[in-house]
Design a protein around this motif. Structure first.
Motif, short mmCIF file in Angstrom:
data_model
loop_
_atom_site.label_atom_id
_atom_site.label_comp_id
_atom_site.label_asym_id
_atom_site.label_seq_id
_atom_site.Cartn_x
_atom_site.Cartn_y
_atom_site.Cartn_z
N MET A 1 0.88 -1.29 0.01
CA MET A 1 0.00 -0.14 0.10
C MET A 1 0.88 1.14 -0.06
N ILE A 2 0.61 2.11 -0.81
CA ILE A 2 1.00 3.54 -0.71
C ILE A 2 0.49 4.65 0.24
N GLU A 3 1.19 5.60 0.24
CA GLU A 3 0.63 6.60 1.22
C GLU A 3 -0.83 6.88 0.94
N ASN A 4 -1.64 7.04 1.93
CA ASN A 4 -2.98 7.70 1.72
C ASN A 4 -3.00 9.33 1.59
N ASN A 5 -2.96 9.84 0.30
CA ASN A 5 -3.23 10.95 0.08
C ASN A 5 -4.55 11.37 -0.53
N TYR A 6 -5.32 10.45 -0.33
CA TYR A 6 -6.68 10.67 -0.93
C TYR A 6 -7.96 10.85 0.43
N PHE A 7 -7.85 10.28 1.35
CA PHE A 7 -8.71 10.37 2.20
C PHE A 7 -8.44 10.12 3.74
N ILE A 8 -9.12 10.80 4.78
CA ILE A 8 -8.94 10.56 6.11
C ILE A 8 -10.28 10.13 6.71
N ILE A 9 -10.31 9.33 7.94
CA ILE A 9 -11.67 9.01 8.43
C ILE A 9 -11.64 9.76 9.76
N SER A 10 -13.07 9.87 10.13
CA SER A 10 -13.07 10.57 11.69
C SER A 10 -14.41 9.63 12.23
N THR A 11 -14.47 9.83 13.56
CA THR A 11 -15.77 9.16 14.08
C THR A 11 -16.31 10.00 15.07
N VAL A 30 -21.26 7.67 13.88
CA VAL A 30 -20.94 8.28 12.82
C VAL A 30 -19.53 8.03 12.06
N VAL A 31 -19.32 7.39 11.02
CA VAL A 31 -18.09 7.46 10.48
C VAL A 31 -18.05 8.35 9.20
N THR A 32 -16.84 9.42 9.12
CA THR A 32 -16.95 10.20 8.11
C THR A 32 -15.73 10.07 7.37
N ILE A 33 -15.80 10.02 6.14
CA ILE A 33 -14.76 9.70 4.98
C ILE A 33 -14.65 11.01 4.39
N LYS A 34 -13.41 11.74 4.53
CA LYS A 34 -13.25 13.03 3.99
C LYS A 34 -12.13 13.09 2.82
N ASN A 35 -12.43 13.97 2.09
CA ASN A 35 -11.46 13.64 0.65
C ASN A 35 -10.36 14.78 0.97
N ILE A 36 -9.12 14.32 1.01
CA ILE A 36 -8.02 15.35 1.36
C ILE A 36 -7.11 15.50 0.22
N SER A 37 -7.60 15.13 -1.14
CA SER A 37 -6.98 14.97 -2.30
C SER A 37 -7.20 16.19 -2.96
N SER A 38 -6.48 16.45 -3.98
CA SER A 38 -6.66 17.73 -4.82
C SER A 38 -7.84 17.44 -6.07
N MET A 81 -20.44 3.11 -6.99
CA MET A 81 -19.60 4.04 -6.40
C MET A 81 -20.22 5.19 -6.24
N THR A 82 -19.55 5.80 -5.07
CA THR A 82 -19.84 7.04 -4.66
C THR A 82 -18.83 7.92 -4.96
N TYR A 83 -19.31 9.38 -5.37
CA TYR A 83 -18.14 10.37 -5.90
C TYR A 83 -17.87 11.19 -4.48
N ILE A 84 -16.72 11.62 -4.26
CA ILE A 84 -16.59 12.30 -3.00
C ILE A 84 -15.73 13.48 -3.86
N PRO A 85 -16.45 14.72 -4.06
CA PRO A 85 -15.48 15.96 -4.54
C PRO A 85 -14.38 16.50 -3.74
N VAL A 86 -13.65 17.36 -4.25
CA VAL A 86 -12.68 18.10 -3.45
C VAL A 86 -13.07 18.69 -2.33
N ASN A 87 -12.58 18.34 -0.96
CA ASN A 87 -13.09 18.78 0.01
C ASN A 87 -14.25 18.39 0.68
N GLY A 88 -14.90 17.22 0.10
CA GLY A 88 -16.15 16.76 0.28
C GLY A 88 -15.83 15.78 1.30
N SER A 89 -16.94 15.16 1.76
CA SER A 89 -17.11 13.95 2.61
C SER A 89 -18.21 13.21 2.39
N VAL A 90 -18.17 11.77 2.96
CA VAL A 90 -19.53 11.10 3.17
C VAL A 90 -19.29 10.43 4.36
#
Length: 151
Positions: A1-11, A30-38, A81-90
């Motif tokens: 696995m390479i470094e995750n520059n795509y998302f972080i999670i929070s709870t 509640v688990v949140t997946i946040k886009n940290i990518s460009s 698939m669910t799309y997560i836009p820049v600065n977006g989260s699900v």
């Protein structure tokens, strides 16, 4: 696995960063997946919601730990698939069950760290698989004056 520059999670528990357990049947998280990518990207959110995050409970006093079992999910959900836009989260809801936390009750109290992890493939805007990535976070669960006979 390479470094995750795509998302972080929070709870969180009901918008709190710490959960208080009071002998209820389940602890809602509640688990949140946040886009940290460009760039925006896709993930198989329905599959993740069904299997759930990886969860390990660790007693903060004794260091005893227990991984929780993931749910079984239909592999076809990986195609949804669910799309997560820049600065977006699900976000999605998860629950730690009474039966899972009860073995950590000692002398009427519980003091546990729940380590949540989401491991998933990420797909770019053309839905090309760019790799598998993981993010983890911790959530503290405490409780006092618990009725050990209920468990």
């Amino acid at each position: 696995m390479i470094e995750n520059n795509y998302f972080i999670i929070s709870t969180n528990c009901e918008r709190q960063e710490k959960c208080v357990y009071n002998n209820e049947r389940e602890i809602p998280v509640v688990v949140t997946i946040k886009n940290i990518s460009s760039k925006g990207f896709y993930i198989p959110l329905k599959f993740i919601e069904k299997t759930g995050p990886g969860v390990e409970l660790i007693d903060r006093r004794t260091k005893k730990s227990m991984p929780l079992r993931p749910n079984i999910a239909n592999w076809d959900l990986k195609k949804e698939m669910t799309y997560i836009p820049v600065n977006g989260s699900v976000s999605f809801k998860w629950a730690i069950l009474d039966a899972e936390i009860s073995s950590f009750i000692v002398a009427g109290s519980v003091d546990v760290v729940a380590v949540f992890s989401v491991l998933t493939n990420v797909y770019d805007s053309e839905r090309t698989n760019v790799g598998e990535f993981i993010s983890s976070t911790k959530l503290i669960i405490t409780g006092e004056n618990l009725d050990e006979d209920k468990h």
